[in-house]
Design an enzyme around this catalytic site. Sequence first.
Site, PDB file in Angstrom:
ATOM      1  N   SER A   1       0.830  -1.208   0.000  1.00 51.41           N
ATOM      2  CA  SER A   1       0.000   0.000   0.000  1.00 51.41           C
ATOM      3  C   SER A   1       0.860   1.251   0.000  1.00 51.41           C
ATOM      4  O   SER A   1       1.919   1.294   0.637  1.00 51.41           O
ATOM      5  CB  SER A   1      -0.905   0.005   1.229  1.00 51.41           C
ATOM      6  OG  SER A   1      -1.521   1.262   1.410  1.00 51.41           O
TER       7      SER A   1
ATOM      8  N   GLU B   1       0.212   3.736   1.633  1.00 53.32           N
ATOM      9  CA  GLU B   1       0.184   4.267   2.998  1.00 53.32           C
ATOM     10  C   GLU B   1       1.506   4.034   3.720  1.00 53.32           C
ATOM     11  O   GLU B   1       1.856   4.776   4.633  1.00 53.32           O
ATOM     12  CB  GLU B   1      -0.956   3.620   3.791  1.00 53.32           C
ATOM     13  CG  GLU B   1      -2.343   4.068   3.392  1.00 53.32           C
ATOM     14  CD  GLU B   1      -2.686   5.461   3.905  1.00 53.32           C
ATOM     15  OE1 GLU B   1      -2.111   5.873   4.926  1.00 53.32           O
ATOM     16  OE2 GLU B   1      -3.529   6.121   3.281  1.00 53.32           O
TER      17      GLU B   1
ATOM     18  N   TYR C   1      -1.941   0.406  10.309  1.00 54.51           N
ATOM     19  CA  TYR C   1      -2.152  -0.265   9.025  1.00 54.51           C
ATOM     20  C   TYR C   1      -0.923  -0.129   8.143  1.00 54.51           C
ATOM     21  O   TYR C   1      -0.440  -1.102   7.546  1.00 54.51           O
ATOM     22  CB  TYR C   1      -3.376   0.312   8.312  1.00 54.51           C
ATOM     23  CG  TYR C   1      -3.491  -0.125   6.867  1.00 54.51           C
ATOM     24  CD1 TYR C   1      -3.915  -1.412   6.542  1.00 54.51           C
ATOM     25  CD2 TYR C   1      -3.160   0.746   5.820  1.00 54.51           C
ATOM     26  CE1 TYR C   1      -4.013  -1.817   5.225  1.00 54.51           C
ATOM     27  CE2 TYR C   1      -3.254   0.350   4.496  1.00 54.51           C
ATOM     28  CZ  TYR C   1      -3.686  -0.939   4.195  1.00 54.51           C
ATOM     29  OH  TYR C   1      -3.775  -1.338   2.878  1.00 54.51           O
TER      30      TYR C   1
END
Length: 325
Positions: free
Chosen positions: A126, A128, A150
């Site tokens: 990801s 992120e 996460y």
Amino acid sequence: MIKTAVITGITGQDGAYLAQLLIKENYNVIGLTRSNNNLNTSNFKYLKIEHKIKIEECDLLDFSSIIKILLKYKPHEFYNLAAQSSVGVSFEQPIGTINYNTQSVLNILESIRLLQLDTKVYQASSSEMFGLVKSLPVSETTPLHPLSPYAISKASGYWIGINYRESYGVHCVNGVLFNHESYLRGTNYFVKKVIKTSLDIKKNFVNELCVGNIDVKRDFGFAPDYVRAMWLSLQQNTAGDYIICSGSSVYLRDIISYVFDHFGISNDKLIEDPALFRPTDIEDIYGDNTKAKTLLKWEYDKSFFDVLDILISEEKNNYNKNFGL
């Protein structure tokens, strides 16, 4: 030769579109679910592939469960899309998020290593995990500075994949996908929430759209195009890591304005609630997709407002069908 592919997280947006793509490419598709009792097949039915997928129960935290699946099917490709994927939830459940999102990756790769299979693995990473970046665009060489549980879990999975590739020769690809949307997105995701709530406002079912911090920018794309990049990444002879993105970012506020303008909704219907703000957030992030376009021959040239037109149209059509309008 008919190839066999296993997909974890198959009931989600990416899993369903990937299954549809693989079926078109003449694959035998095996989807894994933790329990058949809670299996949601709505995405399969929407894409008309519900009778073309074999579903198997498999707990990714149970090492022996993965071993059984691998021995039964000896898949050519294994796409690991399963995860606790909400950034917001990860702040509320950091231990569960990090444990699941790292242990599942480790179990899959270690199972393949011990069985000495030639299975090619795709690990869903990801954007992120880059978090606090010092320069844009983000590339495959940008240092990681995750800002959420996460993101930390995805960074861990990313490095586990690289370690198994470099240390044990497991063919593991990290696909670093930036935000990508479709009609199949869950209603807790920002773009889906904005469009669906706007329709509800227009029909007088709700009075307002409540959001958190919308003065941040994100790189958004179209999910059906992004899953094709996943597949292309496993067709290469050498495993590598690829950033899959549009190459530009857009303010969340501008997305809301575009959707509100389309439906003729007044800005006084927008409520910015500080309670919905995250403890930490990325102000702006977008990626460089040069490697994917060059090595994978992946084609992508949509602006996110092009994508929004597609999403709004599809959402309206299905909304009207569901309400008999």
